[in-house]
Design a protein around this motif. Structure first.
Motif, PDB file in Angstrom:
ATOM      1  N   LEU A  99       0.828  -1.206   0.000  1.00 55.74           N
ATOM      2  CA  LEU A  99       0.000   0.000   0.000  1.00 55.74           C
ATOM      3  C   LEU A  99       0.863   1.256   0.000  1.00 55.74           C
ATOM      4  CD1 LEU A  99      -2.631  -1.107   2.677  1.00 55.74           C
ATOM      5  CD2 LEU A  99      -2.911  -1.137   0.191  1.00 55.74           C
ATOM      6  N   SER A 100       0.359   2.304  -0.627  1.00 54.33           N
ATOM      7  CA  SER A 100       1.073   3.582  -0.625  1.00 54.33           C
ATOM      8  C   SER A 100       0.877   4.286   0.718  1.00 54.33           C
ATOM      9  CB  SER A 100       0.544   4.477  -1.757  1.00 54.33           C
ATOM     10  OG  SER A 100      -0.788   4.874  -1.482  1.00 54.33           O
TER      11      SER A 100
ATOM     12  N   GLU B  89      -2.668   5.433   1.100  1.00 54.47           N
ATOM     13  CA  GLU B  89      -3.593   4.344   1.443  1.00 54.47           C
ATOM     14  C   GLU B  89      -3.468   3.941   2.911  1.00 54.47           C
ATOM     15  OE1 GLU B  89      -4.072   2.005  -2.832  1.00 54.47           O
ATOM     16  OE2 GLU B  89      -2.231   1.729  -1.649  1.00 54.47           O
TER      17      GLU B  89
ATOM     18  N   VAL C 103     -11.605   0.271   3.722  1.00 51.08           N
ATOM     19  CA  VAL C 103     -11.776   1.703   4.006  1.00 51.08           C
ATOM     20  C   VAL C 103     -13.238   2.002   4.334  1.00 51.08           C
ATOM     21  CG1 VAL C 103     -11.650   4.018   3.026  1.00 51.08           C
ATOM     22  CG2 VAL C 103      -9.778   2.405   2.659  1.00 51.08           C
TER      23      VAL C 103
ATOM     24  N   PHE D  66      -8.857  -3.539  -0.484  1.00 56.47           N
ATOM     25  CA  PHE D  66      -8.613  -2.266   0.193  1.00 56.47           C
ATOM     26  C   PHE D  66      -9.847  -1.349   0.240  1.00 56.47           C
ATOM     27  CE2 PHE D  66      -7.359   2.215  -0.201  1.00 56.47           C
ATOM     28  CZ  PHE D  66      -6.769   2.396   1.051  1.00 56.47           C
TER      29      PHE D  66
ATOM     30  N   LEU E 143      -5.256   6.461   4.876  1.00 57.60           N
ATOM     31  CA  LEU E 143      -6.707   6.265   4.869  1.00 57.60           C
ATOM     32  C   LEU E 143      -7.139   5.212   5.885  1.00 57.60           C
ATOM     33  CD1 LEU E 143      -7.688   6.452   1.090  1.00 57.60           C
ATOM     34  CD2 LEU E 143      -8.494   7.943   2.934  1.00 57.60           C
TER      35      LEU E 143
END
Length: 489
Positions: A74-75, A78, A134, A130, A81
């Protein structure tokens, strides 16, 4: 005269000492008061648990070998979040509370929060990808927003004045207890494959218990009486229901005084003008503007003195400080959490004896000293690591004596009843908005300015908050909610 009839001259047993009766009643009262407190406070426990569990879950979910998913890479956005998704959900929950709180009532709002906690935790724990995760974080966060809005109101409106501060501060104790629990369970599961799923799923049983408890508890008598004097139901029926609710909340020791106290509350509400329904424009006029300034100011300063950064990024901060193993980082987080728990316990014990202002002034003064010491350590005292350790512990301890419990306590006390639902929703919105902003901005600000300047900025903000407390925040110790409205606003 029959043999079984008592004779006038027969020796009678002495009456029980007066203090015995008082002690017995006090024990009964305290038992009922704790029941009133426990189920709403579970909303705080689940909020705290989310903070602690997320600190460990982000470490788990990014692991190639332990995440148990194919989308672990994940970045930073992300991960942000996931970390702050519940905060943004809490913002949504605060906005919803502004519109529905007075219609639903405190009890039904807490029931809705329990349902959202359960659904959100389940979606997050079972998320196949993902985006679904979220969504789960947002749903859970909406539950946080509703619970943090309704729980302090319900406790404040049902607790006796003499121990109101203690019971509302205990909610903060439960928040910290939840953090310690989140860190603890996280540290046990961080080395387990897909451990993050179990971390989030562990909160579902507590959400069920909270929902069952709030279903069993009665409505807030003050909310019922507000509806009565505003013509939103039959006055006599609502009054009788309020008497029954008050009797259930206070227990048998309350005796026959419930009708008398209900009538006193009705008289005081009429005296301070709560028979008029609140309008949006009134939030920014007169005594409500003063209450909003006090409440929103306290929760704003609560967040912008750096506390959320330590809580939400505890694992990564400790890793960068030399605790390379994820399990080491989470264990040190547990130790910090235990310190917070102890200091919150101290605040709970003394808040109704010392008052709100002394704890705020003393605790924030300690925060100012610790923040400037931390800035100095990073600037020119790098060879004296004991300064950083002592300063960090002083900061955490002083926060839990002051802003931690007293911020939530004051916002639940300070608003007039007819504006309490909307006023508290604005204060909670400010709280979570500032929390999300500081949490999001901490890493880039640290990279841009450096730790030393950042701590100095937090220290300067703490000085401003000290001035605000001294000149603006009143003392509410020992006053009924109606007396606070009449005397402090």
């Amino acid at each position: 005269m029959h043999d079984d009839e008592p004779k006038d001259d027969a020796p009678q047993p002495p009456p029980p000492p007066k203090h015995y009766t008082r002690v017995k009643k006090r024990k009964i009262d305290q038992g009922f008061n704790l029941i009133i407190f426990f189920f709403p406070a579970l909303g705080g426990l689940l909020y705290g648990y989310d903070i602690g569990a997320t600190s460990c879950a982000t470490i788990s979910i990014e692991s190639v070998t332990l995440s148990g998913i194919s989308w672990y890479n994940l970045s930073s956005v992300e991960i942000g979040l996931i970390t702050s998704g519940s905060l943004y959900g809490a913002l949504i929950g605060s906005v919803l509370a502004f519109n529905v709180a007075d219609f639903l009532g405190r009890r039904r709002e807490l029931l809705a929060a329990a349902l959202l906690y359960f659904v959100g935790a389940l979606i997050t724990a079972l998320a196949p990808d993902f985006p679904i995760m979220v969504i789960g974080r947002f749903v859970f966060g909406i539950g946080i927003g509703l619970a943090m809005h309704a729980a302090p109101m319900y406790i404040a409106e049902t607790a006796p004045s003499k121990i109101r501060g203690r019971l509302i501060s205990l909610k903060e104790f439960f928040i910290v207890l939840g953090m310690v629990g989140g860190y603890g369970i996280g540290s046990l599961l961080v080395d387990t494959v897909a451990g993050w799923r179990y971390m989030y799923g562990a909160s579902t049983p507590l959400a069920v218990i909270m929902g069952i408890g709030m279903w069993w508890l009665p409505a807030s008598p003050r909310w019922l009486l507000l509806r009565a004097i505003q013509g939103k139901g039959n006055m006599q029926e609502l009054r009788e229901t309020a008497v029954g609710c008050l009797y259930r909340l206070r227990g048998p020791a309350f005796g026959d005084s419930a009708p008398e106290q209900v009538d006193e509350i009705l008289t005081e509400l009429a005296y301070v003008g709560d028979e008029k329904e609140a309008t949006f424009s009134e939030m920014f006029k007169g005594k409500c503007l003063k209450a909003l300034t006090i409440g929103a100011g306290l929760v704003l300063f609560q967040q912008i003195t750096g506390q959320p950064s330590v809580l939400y990024y505890a694992g990564s901060i400790l890793q960068s400080a030399g605790f390379s193993a994820a399990s080491d980082a989470t264990r040190v987080s547990i130790l910090l959490g235990l310190l917070k728990l102890i200091m919150t316990g101290v605040a709970v014990l003394v808040v109704d004896k010392l008052g709100r202002r002394p704890l705020l002034l003393g605790g924030v003064s300690g925060m100012v000293i610790s923040l400037f010491l931390l800035g100095s350590y990073y600037l020119f005292l790098g060879d004296v690591p004991v300064v950083a350790v002592v300063s960090l512990l002083l900061y955490v301890g002083c926060y839990q004596l002051s802003f931690g419990p007293i911020g939530w306590l004051m916002i639940s006390e300070i608003f007039p009843l007819r504006l309490r639902g909307r006023g508290l929703s604005i204060a909670v919105l400010v709280n979570f908005g500032a929390n999300a902003l500081v949490t999001f901005a901490f890493s880039p600000l640290k990279a841009l300015l450096g730790a030393a300047i950042l701590f100095y900025i937090f220290g300067a903000i703490a000085v401003v908050s000290l001035v605000f407390i001294f000149f603006v925040v009143p003392e509410t110790k020992g006053l009924t909610l109606e007396e606070i409205e009449a005397k402090c606003l």
